[in-house]
Design a protein around this motif. Structure first.
Motif, short mmCIF file in Angstrom:
data_model
loop_
_atom_site.label_atom_id
_atom_site.label_comp_id
_atom_site.label_asym_id
_atom_site.label_seq_id
_atom_site.Cartn_x
_atom_site.Cartn_y
_atom_site.Cartn_z
N GLU A 29 0.80 -1.23 0.00
CA GLU A 29 0.00 0.00 0.00
C GLU A 29 0.83 1.27 0.00
O GLU A 29 0.50 2.22 0.69
N VAL A 30 1.88 1.29 -0.76
CA VAL A 30 2.64 2.52 -0.85
C VAL A 30 2.17 3.35 -2.05
O VAL A 30 1.73 4.48 -1.90
N VAL A 31 2.22 2.75 -3.23
CA VAL A 31 1.87 3.54 -4.42
C VAL A 31 0.39 3.88 -4.46
O VAL A 31 -0.02 4.83 -5.13
N GLU A 32 -0.41 3.13 -3.73
CA GLU A 32 -1.85 3.42 -3.69
C GLU A 32 -2.12 4.81 -3.10
O GLU A 32 -3.21 5.33 -3.24
N ILE A 33 -1.15 5.37 -2.43
CA ILE A 33 -1.37 6.66 -1.78
C ILE A 33 -1.76 7.74 -2.79
O ILE A 33 -2.50 8.65 -2.46
N GLY A 34 -1.28 7.61 -4.01
CA GLY A 34 -1.73 8.60 -4.98
C GLY A 34 -0.88 8.65 -6.24
O GLY A 34 0.19 8.03 -6.31
N PRO A 35 -1.33 9.39 -7.21
CA PRO A 35 -0.70 9.36 -8.54
C PRO A 35 0.72 9.93 -8.57
O PRO A 35 1.42 9.70 -9.54
#
Ligand SMILES: Nc1ncnc2c1ncn2[C@@H]1O[C@H](COP(=O)(O)OP(=O)(O)OP(=O)(O)O)[C@@H](O)[C@H]1O
Ligand SMILES: Nc1ncnc2c1ncn2[C@@H]1O[C@H](COP(=O)(O)OP(=O)(O)OP(=O)(O)O)[C@@H](O)[C@H]1O
Ligand SMILES: [Mg+2]
Ligand SMILES: [Mg+2]
Lengths: 372, 305, 254, 298, 234
Positions: free
Chosen positions: A122-128
């Motif tokens: 859940e790291v890149v899910e934080i945002g674009p």
């Protein structure tokens, strides 16, 4: 203090037009200082190389800030990078914890942050605006277990986790699933902590269970010391298998003969020079008179990936070059070839399986990674 | 409502929130160590409990932040009492090491608790901490501390610090008072923890180690043990100094360490000694009045003390 | 019923019997002195009565109620107050605050009262302050209220200890060598003060080595030697008691 | 099962004696100036590095390196006391404590700068000291000659220190100084010199510990002072801070306790158990295992 | 033997001593009397080097000592029975006495002197192995006196040695003072018990709020009306 600071900032802002600032967010003085320092050295080297020709006709400037593994400071630093320094991109911390504390701020401030090393979920899910570039454990872990269990025929595993290290805890989970999936047998699970120097108790326990090999998900320091203790207690023919956390010359500096035969996966290996890495390793040795490690390579690549995206987009504005960066494909980094998936999760190929031979990593196997 | 938010550049806002949280934490410790003289080397543990509680309440139970804030305080205070009950019977350095030990035990337990993510911790905590709510809570804590200092309760705490046996002979149940005081101090830490959690958005056990406790202690001692204005100043300075020293990069902590020594040597009783709010106000006022007549002369002496 | 009664009270420290089956009764309104050689156990008797040590055996009763084993703070609340041989003031507090703390057991605002400060608490605080100032004035310390206790000269510190003890509205006041370190002039003032306190209806239990002081003021005198009571009676009788002379007074006294 | 017990017991004693070695210096300095000398861990770390440099860069014999490290840290300890603690002698103890913390932060970060953040390895024992040999004691419990050396060193130091402090003139002067500076001076004791002696001895003990522990674990790192120092401090308190035999037995008790935590499969709770033992002991005996309880006299 | 010339001592804003001068001749007992806070203890503390006078000189046997550290002062032969006993609370009675002899090297002599002190104060012998902090007030006072005697000083400074002692012992203490004076020790005695002090002293000084107001032969002062009124309780 405040007055001086704002004056200084004002000065920098006017000069901002001929430099591209990249923030270094890392630990220089805390418990994880060795990762931070090495990442920074890699970044500086990349910036120096790029500045020979310039990027978009400008110079890259690395803005350093030490957070001493304090998340409150890290959060302030990212705000400062965005608001005061007006950086174009931030090379984030190699640890997942700090990245998760800082990525939301970057994302909200619309500044690209690329973590050079964090592997947690859940790291890149934080945002674009959030990227990472590292070989994911979910790829390397299973490949390694598959090799050890199916090709080497070792069945009984002693699994050691460093409980205060999130990377280790996460990787142990992956290792465990992979061991069970491949029909391996976990005969004992032990815990250590980062910073421990005494492992006699755990090793004595392991000795009683007679495993075929030891799987350790933590870092090189503890890895090297554990193997030393293993030999000390007379287990002379079992080896350690681990993740890319073992990838540092420190591993055998500490472990000596005891780490001979140890196996790990990684996306970068100074001993396995490809065209790109050979030059990097040589230059690095010339510059710092030591061998580079994984963090050096990842810091170096992060800057290069950012620069490439800027060139491609012809802009140093993160809102613009972010798209180009997200489309990075087959980027020939020194820590492996990188392609970003749509969700900005990296696919790095190939995975190298390496083994310590004569106090050096030597190639066991190259495992290609599926591109989807 | 949100008139404060967005007023300042985000960087300064972020720093001020950090300062505010540290003020809250340091005031709680000041009550324990400064006012009552019970050396605690484990204040970060209560910060930690508050932070985790608040994160759990908002994330796992979906309750509003204000509820989380209260729960954080209450749960911290409960642990404070639970630990205080055996430990506050000890004195001096033995108390210190036990509070330190509790902090380490807590960390160890959290590492092994999958419910809160073990070493990976909890992430994605909703960002509820704002400049406004931090300032409000900090002010509330300051007011409560000032009022308490001037009350019968506060006086008794100082008496316990000065001479526990004599204070018992004056009718003070020292243990009960220490326990109550510890509950209040740890409640405050819990509030700070909630704000911390919803500012940082990620919690890991390692964030709340021994060094965090020491940092908070430094603020209290540097400002002046037992002095509320001193503690506020200490918290502000020690949050700001690393920020100011940022230019010095890897020399930063060396300078920080040296500064601690230098400041202690030159102000062994802390920057404000044991000045309380009253005297501070009185003095400032006096100076202000005097300044009306002799502005010139005062400029020089206005710098110190 | 005597106000304070000790019944075969004994305490041992390791092998040492510091107080050895001491019986003692103190009637209301009296000034009772306790004298004896150094190390006889006088201060220890005070420590027993005020609950610092629990007795090894025997009972101590106050107004007919057994108090041994009770904590010091409970005992104070019952109406027993004391001063210390080695002055124990709250040094970093003002003189007035020292006395206010003496008033602790006669007031009740807790932490929340302090924070919220409802009218009842404000009233109580006012009462504490007034009563404390009275006690200070009683001991002629009214003008020193705002000084730090540690800055007072020795004699005034001793008087402050008494003022602080008085603030708890005790029925009996235990004074451990109140005149030590005072010059004759100051001692005379002190005698007057103690008499005045007795006139206010308090009972006084006194340890002192200055015989002129003791004999001039006491109604009864008890003598301890090696933890044992060797005499008890009116001053002139005790003064003539050969055993007391041999153990304590020596030949040429006063 | 039983054999594992003995194995782990030996592991525990060996680990515990490394704690003891450092705890001795801690407790000694504490015993004299009642200061929790947080910088003690950093002096220990410095000793380890100095020993390492002497062996690897200057190629001296390990015994010389050992003595060199002790001398270096002795001077360093005395200088630290003069700069950071002496001006604070008459202030609150917390002021000195914060100063000590400042020194500790300063030194560990200085080491970070000089030696880097990555751990550095010690040369193998057989190259600098002697070839490792292990002896089977009983039921599979092994002990190496290096472990024996460490245990013996701590024990001998404990005895010497205890004798020194209890029976020599200087030792008595040290204890007197700890209780009352002014009155000690009125006895003709040169208080400054006594405190310097204390730091000199305490710091050279730390250095000796640093080199031995460096050899034993094979690694030194800029922040090792904090990690091991905390345990040593705990050991000192467990034993009754200020008590020399207490430091020794506190260290061993802590080591053995930790090792049994590992042995029964609770290795991930190792620290919790170590500190749990400490708290439990203090609840039963509030002045530690060997601390003397002084009756309060009013 | 000892000459104090115009010393001033301030504690911050408090002026504890103002231009104080006094002298003590070899073989004398000199008493220093005065009310609480007059500066008697401060005078003794400055001689011992525990406080530094802001100005003035202290001369001992021809040597200026006002800048000597306390241990140096002891080495040249001045020791003190400090105000408030100040025994080492965690050390035993015996160890306290041994520390009194810190500057001496003659082991046999030390042993003998300890025995002499035990003869004088049998109480101390009974409590030999007890931590001094648990002694009664008077026992601590005996210990403090014994400890100062252990250094065999040329000049002994005594700050209220009779405080807290039982009447018989007060007598005994003054006898001891006389006795050690006769065996050659010079004594500067601060006392609240002015009557006793004046009865054994050769000469005396009277201090009032930091200044010397009177001096003379002890006998004469004892008969002085002002002195009687202020310090003797007439
Ligand atoms: N906590 C203690 N531990 C050991 N011995 C003690 C303790 N308290 C008192 N004593 C001993 O008990 C005896 C009585 O002491 P106490 O203080 O009661 O004497 P006192 O009569 O008040 O003497 P003084 O007149 O000298 O003050 C003394 O011999 C003292 O050494
Ligand atoms: N450490 C100190 N700090 C500040 N003021 C002090 C200090 N010591 C003494 N004083 C002040 O200096 C003055 C002289 O004190 P000193 O102790 O010398 O008096 P003294 O004559 O010995 O009195 P006593 O009979 O009470 O012992 C007093 O006003 C006292 O309050
Ligand atoms: Mg007594
Ligand atoms: Mg005096």
């Amino acid at each position: 203090g405040c007055g001086g600071q704002s004056a200084e900032n004002g000065g920098e802002q006017t000069a901002a037009s001929d430099v591209i600032k990249i923030g270094f967010l890392g630990d220089l003085t805390g418990d994880t200082a060795s990762y931070g320092k090495n990442t920074l050295e890699g970044m500086k080297m990349a910036a120096e190389e790029l500045n020979a020709d310039g990027v978009l006709g400008k110079q890259i400037k690395i803005v350093e800030a030490d957070h001493r593994y304090d998340k409150a400071e890290a959060a302030n630093i990212v705000q400062k990078f965005i608001n005061e320094d007006k950086v174009s991109a931030i090379v984030g911390d190699p640890t997942t914890g700090i990245t998760k504390a800082t990525a939301p701020i970057s994302n909200q401030g619309e500044v690209v942050q690329i973590s050079a090393g964090s592997t947690g979920p859940e790291v890149v899910e934080i945002g674009p605006y959030i990227f990472r570039n590292t070989l994911l454990d979910a790829v390397g872990g299973p490949a390694t277990m598959d090799y050890a269990i199916n090709e080497l025929g070792w069945k009984n595993v002693a699994l050691i986790t460093s409980v205060n290290n999130d990377f280790s805890v996460g990787l142990s989970k992956i290792f465990k699933d992979a061991i069970l999936a491949n029909g391996g047998n976990i005969v004992i699970e032990e815990s250590v902590q980062d910073g421990d120097t005494d492992f006699s108790g755990q090793v004595s326990n392991i000795k009683g269970k007679n495993p075929d090999f030891i799987v350790f998900s933590g870092y090189y320091t503890e890895g090297g010391l554990i193997m030393k203790e293993v030999r000390k207690q007379g287990m002379n023919d079992i080896v350690m298998v681990g993740g890319d956390g073992l990838q540092s010359p420190t591993f055998w500096e500490l472990g000596g003969q005891a780490v001979e035969g140890s196996i790990s996966y990684c996306g970068f290996s100074p001993e396995q020079p490809t065209d790109e890495t050979a030059k990097f390793i040589e230059d690095f040795k010339a510059k710092y008179s030591k061998d580079p490690d994984l963090f050096h390579a990842q810091g170096y690549d992060a800057v290069k990936i950012i620069a490439a995206a800027m060139e491609k987009a012809q802009s140093a504005d993160p809102k613009v070059f972010r798209d180009a960066m997200a489309q990075t494909k087959d980027f020939p980094g020194v820590s492996g070839i990188t392609t970003f998936r749509e969700n900005r999760e990296p696919i790095k190929s190939p995975v190298y399986l390496l083994q310590v031979k004569d106090q050096k990593w030597s190639l066991l196997k190259k495992v290609p990674v599926d591109m989807d | 409502m949100a008139f404060l938010d967005g007023l300042l550049p985000a960087y300064y806002e972020s720093i001020i929130i950090t300062v505010g949280i540290y003020i809250i934490l340091a005031l709680g410790l000041n009550l324990i160590t400064g006012v009552t003289g019970q050396l605690s080397l484990g204040h970060a543990a209560y910060l930690c409990i508050g932070a985790y509680t608040s994160a759990i309440v908002t994330m796992k139970f979906g309750l509003p932040f204000i509820v989380a804030l209260l729960c954080a305080g209450v749960v911290s205070a409960l642990f404070g009492v639970l630990i205080g009950f055996p430990v506050l019977r000890l004195t001096g350095d033995y108390l210190a090491i036990c509070t330190l030990g509790f902090g380490e035990i807590l960390k160890s337990v959290l590492f092994n608790m999958p419910y809160v993510g073990g070493a990976m911790g909890m992430a994605g905590i909703p960002p509820k901490t704002t400049l406004l709510n931090t300032v409000i809570i900090a002010l509330l804590v300051i007011i409560v501390m000032i009022r308490m200092e001037r009350s019968r309760f506060g006086r008794s705490l100082v008496a316990i610090r000065e001479d526990e046996i004599a204070s018992e002979c004056m009718g003070i149940d020292a243990f009960k008072y220490k326990l109550q005081m510890f509950a209040i101090g740890t409640f405050t830490a819990g509030l700070g923890g909630a704000l911390w959690a919803h500012k940082i958005m990620v919690l890991q056990p390692r964030d709340f180690g021994f060094m965090k406790s020491i940092e908070i202690l430094n603020m209290v001692v540097l400002g002046g043990l037992g002095s509320i204005p001193g503690t506020i100043l200490g918290a502000t300075l020690l949050t700001a100094i690393p920020e100011i020293l940022r230019f010095s990069s890897e020399y930063r902590m060396i300078i920080y360490g040296a500064l601690l020594v230098i400041m202690m040597i030159f102000r062994p009783h802390g920057l404000m000694g044991n000045m309380n709010f009253n005297t501070l106000v009185k003095r400032t006022f006096k100076r202000f009045n005097a300044g009306a007549d002799k502005e010139q002369k005062n400029k020089k002496s206005g710098m110190e003390g | 019923m005597p106000l304070l009664e000790l019944n075969e009270v004994t305490i041992k420290f390791g092998g040492l019997i510091a107080v050895d089956s001491v019986d003692l009764t103190i009637e209301k309104g009296q000034i009772q002195a306790l004298i004896g050689p150094n190390g006889a156990g006088k201060s220890t008797v005070f420590n027993l009565v005020t609950g610092i040590y629990p007795p090894t055996s025997g009972t101590i009763s106050f107004k007919g109620q057994t108090i041994n084993g009770k904590k010091p703070y409970n005992i104070t609340k019952l109406g027993i107050a004391r001063t210390f041989q080695n002055i124990r003031l709250f040094n970093e507090l003002t003189v007035l605050d020292n006395v206010k703390i003496g008033r602790h057991c006669r007031s009740k605002a807790g932490p929340f009262g302090g924070i919220i400060q409802p009218p009842s608490v404000k009233r109580e605080e006012k009462e504490i302050e007034q009563r404390s100032l009275e006690c200070l004035r009683l001991m002629d310390l009214g003008d020193k209220a705002e000084e730090l206790a540690r800055n007072l000269p020795y004699g005034e510190q001793r008087r402050l200890e008494i003022a602080r003890a008085m603030a708890s509205d005790p029925e009996i006041l235990l004074l451990d060598e109140p005149a030590a370190g005072m010059n004759p002039q100051e001692k005379m003032v002190l005698v007057e003060k103690i008499k005045k306190i007795r006139e206010m209806g308090l009972t006084i239990f006194l340890v002192e080595h200055d015989m002129k002081f003791v004999m001039g003021i006491s109604d009864r005198v008890a003598v301890l030697d090696y933890g044992k009571k060797i005499a008890d009676g009116p001053p002139d009788a005790v003064q003539k008691n050969p055993e007391v002379i041999a153990a304590y007074l020596g030949k040429e006294v006063i | 099962m039983l054999s594992n017990f003995f194995v782990q017991l030996m592991n525990g004693i060996a680990l515990g004696s490394t704690y003891a070695l450092i705890a001795l210096g801690y407790t000694m300095v504490y015993g004299i100036i009642l200061l929790i000398n947080f910088a003690h861990g950093e002096i220990f770390m410095s000793g380890a590095f100095v020993g390492l440099i002497l062996v690897t860069v200057f190629h001296v014999h390990i015994v010389i390196a050992f003595l060199g490290a002790m001398l270096f840290c002795m001077i360093m300890g005395v200088i630290i006391e003069k700069i950071a603690y002496k001006p604070l002698r008459r202030s609150t103890r917390l002021a000195a404590l914060i100063s000590a913390i400042g020194v500790s932060i300063f030194l560990s970060n200085l080491a970070n700068l000089i030696f880097g953040a990555s751990p550095t390895s010690y040369p193998p024992t057989e190259e600098i000291l002697f070839p490792l040999k292990s002896f089977e004691l009983f039921a599979g419990a092994q002990v190496t000659n290096l472990q024996i050396l460490i245990i013996a060193t701590s024990a001998v130091l404990m005895i010497i220190l205890q004798y020194f402090i209890k029976n020599t003139r200087i030792g008595k002067a040290m204890r007197a100084t700890s209780q009352d500076y002014d009155t000690a001076a009125l006895m003709g004791i040169n208080v400054n010199r006594i405190i310097s002696y204390t730091f000199a001895i305490g710091s050279s003990l730390a250095a000796a510990g640093g080199v031995l522990v460096g050899i034993y674990f094979g690694v030194v790192k800029y922040n090792m002072g904090m990690l091991i120092g905390l345990k040593a401090f705990t050991a000192a308190v467990l034993g009754g801070i200020g008590s020399i035999p207490g430091a020794m037995f506190g260290g061993i008790a802590l080591g053995v306790g930790e090792m049994f935590a590992v042995a029964i499969g609770l290795s991930s709770y190792r620290d919790a158990i170590a500190f749990g033992i400490l708290i439990l002991v203090l609840l039963v005996k509030p002045t530690g295992l060997f601390g003397t309880e002084i009756q309060k006299k009013v | 033997m000892l000459n104090i010339e115009n010393i001033d001592v301030n504690y911050g804003a408090i002026r504890a001593l103002v231009q104080v001068s006094l002298e003590v001749n070899e073989g004398e007992i000199v008493a220093l009397i005065g009310a609480n806070g007059a500066g008697k203890s401060t005078t003794l503390r400055s001689i011992s080097g525990l406080v530094k006078p802001q100005s003035g000189k202290i001369i001992f046997e021809g040597q200026e000592i006002q800048n000597f550290p306390p241990h140096k002062v002891v080495e040249i032969g001045i020791s003190q029975v400090p105000e408030g006993r100040r025994v080492f609370p965690l050390m035993t009675v015996l160890e306290n006495l041994e520390l009194g002899a810190f500057t001496r090297k003659d082991r046999a002599g030390i042993k003998e002197d300890i025995n002499n002190i035990f003869l004088r104060f049998p109480r101390l012998e009974e409590r030999k192995q007890q931590p001094a902090g648990t002694l009664s007030g008077g026992e601590q006072q005996m210990l403090a006196i014994g400890r100062a005697l252990m250094s065999k000083p040329k000049l002994l400074l005594m700050d209220e040695p009779s405080m807290g002692l039982a009447p018989m012992l007060v007598q005994e203490i003054f006898n001891i003072v006389k006795e050690i004076n006769q065996t050659g020790t010079t004594i500067l005695l601060v006392e609240q018990n002015a009557r006793m002090a004046l009865s054994i002293a050769h000469r005396a000084y009277v201090l009032e709020t930091g200044s010397l107001v009177m001096s003379g032969l002890a006998k004469e002062l004892a008969e002085n009306e002002a002195v009687q009124k202020a310090y003797l309780g007439h």
